[in-house]
Design a protein around this motif. Structure first.
Motif: not given
Length: 119
Positions: A37-38, A41-42, A44-45, A95, A103-104, A107
């Motif tokens: 997950i980390s 997230l990295h 995508y963010l 991605r 991830l959407e 969230g």
């Protein structure tokens, strides 16, 4: 557009939020490891490009650790990997639509858990 209001919560409330979101993920069959997950997230963010070497440095782990995590996420179509045309030693992580949707939903799940805590 959602407003970015600061949210006051105790450590216990934050842990309950994480607990509820984690349980939902497992129940839905989307139980990635915290490392996965980390990484996701990295990717995508943080603006690209992302490489295996860069992710390993960011997370403070070895390249084989990142490769194993990416193998799983690649099988789930959450990310894709390609050799860098400019430097064939580098692997570029990209991605995917599936990863963005994952991830959407994550969230939204976290938002729902936060609302439950507020009630």
């Amino acid at each position: 557009m959602r407003s970015a209001l600061p949210i006051e919560m105790s450590a216990s409330q934050a842990l309950n939020l994480w607990h509820g979101a984690s349980l939902q993920q497992v129940r839905l069959g989307h139980d990635l490891t915290l490392r996965q997950i980390s990484i996701l997230l990295h990717i995508y963010l943080v603006p690209p490009p992302h490489t295996v070497r860069g992710l390993a440095e960011t997370l403070g782990v070895t390249k084989p650790v990142i490769t194993r995590a990416l193998d799983t996420m690649g099988d789930l179509q959450l990310v894709s990997r390609n050799r860098d045309d400019k430097d064939r030693r580098n692997v570029i992580i990209k991605r995917t639509l599936e990863g963005a949707l994952y991830l959407e939903k994550l969230g939204d799940l976290i938002i729902d858990q936060g609302r439950k805590l507020a009630i």
